[in-house]
Design an enzyme around this catalytic site. Structure first.
Site, PDB file in Angstrom:
ATOM      1  N   HIS A 292       0.819  -1.217   0.000  1.00 12.81           N
ATOM      2  CA  HIS A 292       0.000   0.000   0.000  1.00 12.81           C
ATOM      3  C   HIS A 292       0.849   1.262   0.000  1.00 12.81           C
ATOM      4  O   HIS A 292       0.318   2.356  -0.211  1.00 12.81           O
ATOM      5  CB  HIS A 292      -0.943   0.003   1.207  1.00 12.81           C
ATOM      6  CG  HIS A 292      -1.944  -1.106   1.185  1.00 12.81           C
ATOM      7  ND1 HIS A 292      -2.850  -1.281   0.165  1.00 12.81           N
ATOM      8  CD2 HIS A 292      -2.165  -2.140   2.046  1.00 12.81           C
ATOM      9  CE1 HIS A 292      -3.596  -2.355   0.398  1.00 12.81           C
ATOM     10  NE2 HIS A 292      -3.191  -2.900   1.532  1.00 12.81           N
TER      11      HIS A 292
ATOM     12  N   ARG B  92       7.428  -5.405   2.882  1.00 17.82           N
ATOM     13  CA  ARG B  92       6.122  -6.014   2.596  1.00 17.82           C
ATOM     14  C   ARG B  92       5.916  -5.970   1.092  1.00 17.82           C
ATOM     15  O   ARG B  92       5.941  -4.903   0.480  1.00 17.82           O
ATOM     16  CB  ARG B  92       4.963  -5.305   3.295  1.00 17.82           C
ATOM     17  CG  ARG B  92       3.628  -5.977   2.874  1.00 17.82           C
ATOM     18  CD  ARG B  92       2.471  -5.669   3.770  1.00 17.82           C
ATOM     19  NE  ARG B  92       1.936  -4.339   3.571  1.00 17.82           N
ATOM     20  CZ  ARG B  92       0.792  -3.921   4.100  1.00 17.82           C
ATOM     21  NH1 ARG B  92       0.081  -4.734   4.887  1.00 17.82           N
ATOM     22  NH2 ARG B  92       0.370  -2.696   3.903  1.00 17.82           N
TER      23      ARG B  92
ATOM     24  N   GLU C 179      -5.111 -12.056   7.663  1.00 19.96           N
ATOM     25  CA  GLU C 179      -5.966 -10.867   7.634  1.00 19.96           C
ATOM     26  C   GLU C 179      -7.331 -11.138   6.996  1.00 19.96           C
ATOM     27  O   GLU C 179      -7.985 -10.206   6.545  1.00 19.96           O
ATOM     28  CB  GLU C 179      -5.246  -9.678   6.980  1.00 19.96           C
ATOM     29  CG  GLU C 179      -4.550  -9.938   5.668  1.00 19.96           C
ATOM     30  CD  GLU C 179      -3.784  -8.716   5.131  1.00 19.96           C
ATOM     31  OE1 GLU C 179      -3.889  -7.617   5.685  1.00 19.96           O
ATOM     32  OE2 GLU C 179      -3.091  -8.884   4.114  1.00 19.96           O
TER      33      GLU C 179
ATOM     34  N   ASP D 183      -7.713  -5.277   7.418  1.00 19.99           N
ATOM     35  CA  ASP D 183      -8.348  -6.244   6.512  1.00 19.99           C
ATOM     36  C   ASP D 183      -9.091  -7.314   7.297  1.00 19.99           C
ATOM     37  O   ASP D 183     -10.165  -7.761   6.871  1.00 19.99           O
ATOM     38  CB  ASP D 183      -7.303  -6.872   5.583  1.00 19.99           C
ATOM     39  CG  ASP D 183      -7.018  -5.978   4.388  1.00 19.99           C
ATOM     40  OD1 ASP D 183      -7.971  -5.537   3.732  1.00 19.99           O
ATOM     41  OD2 ASP D 183      -5.836  -5.699   4.126  1.00 19.99           O
TER      42      ASP D 183
END
Ligand code: 3PY
Ligand code: MG
Length: 253
Positions: A43, A68, A148, A174
């Site tokens: 993200h 990530r 998640e 999430d």
């Protein structure tokens, strides 16, 4: 000291979360008293080149770097290790098959199928020879599978038992969306706390690490009591806002 060795010391490690595509910003975060810095390509706005340059800036500040990856980008997981990241967080690991594919990219044979070529990592960790890096990499690098969704929670024990998965990383936003069947996003929802606690204790029982994204730093001590060993705190803009608020309050009396 490498991230794995720090985690083995059995204290809660705190990671900053780098989203701005800037090695200068990642280096500045690493010079704050965080234990490690996570670079977010899911993200965050990082490209491969800013993420890889950030690994060098974080390492130069004497801290281990975590990446990530975006969903399903296991090619980037192997590449991240080659570039000197010590751990990779893979989002949306919703099944044992997802966990196996991620672990395979992260670990050399016989555990996985990581391909040889850690040239940048060898420059950064100059104490290693190619041979000693090869022998220690599977044990020192960390594969963290994100839990998640409800599906991931249902598959948790299988994911934890997957060879080459070193731990799990809870994404409470999430998870809250999935848990409410899409009714909303509420990462600090009370109902989720038992789920987060269960994930922490099952990871401990399985002899794996548990990590979590902490939306509010005040939650970190509670996560520690649940068995979590790594918490990631907010994002770089959030850290700037929090610092600015403290400074401006002082300046304005
Ligand atoms: C989540 O909370 O879903 C996350 O992925 C944290 O970054
Ligand atoms: Mg998420």
């Amino acid at each position: 000291m490498q991230l794995r060795d720090k985690l083995d010391q059995d204290r809660m490690l705190i990671s900053a979360w780098s989203t701005s595509p800037s090695e200068e910003m990642a280096g500045a975060l690493a010079r704050c008293p965080f234990d490690t810095v996570t670079v977010d390509m899911q993200h965050g706005a990082h490209s491969e080149s800013t993420a890889f340059a950030s690994a060098g800036a974080i390492f130069a500040a004497g801290k281990p770097a975590i990446l990530r990856i975006p969903v399903g980008r296991n090619d980037l997981a192997s590449r991240a290790l080659d570039m000197g990241f010590e751990a990779v967080i893979a989002p949306m690991i919703n099944s044992v098959a997802d966990a196996r594919a991620f672990a395979s990219a992260m670990k050399y044979p016989p555990v996985g199928e990581r391909s040889w070529g850690p040239m940048k990592a060898l420059q950064m960790h100059s104490a290693y020879s190619p041979e000693s890096y090869f022998r220690s990499a599977n044990g020192k690098t960390l594969s963290l599978a994100m839990i998640e969704t409800r599906a991931a929670f249902a598959a948790l024990d299988g994911i934890l038992a997957t060879d080459g998965i070193d731990g799990v990383f809870v994404g409470p936003s999430d998870l809250s969306i999935s848990w409410s069947d899409g009714a909303g996003v509420d990462p600090r929802n009370e109902e989720l706390q038992d789920v987060i606690a269960t994930i922490g204790s099952r990871a401990q029982q399985a002899g794996k690490f548990a990590a979590v994204f902490a939306v509010d730093p005040a939650d970190v001590p509670r996560f520690g009591k649940m068995g979590y060993r790594l918490a990631a705190l907010n994002t770089d803009p959030g850290i700037i806002h929090a610092g600015a608020a403290v400074m401006l309050e002082k300046a304005r009396g």
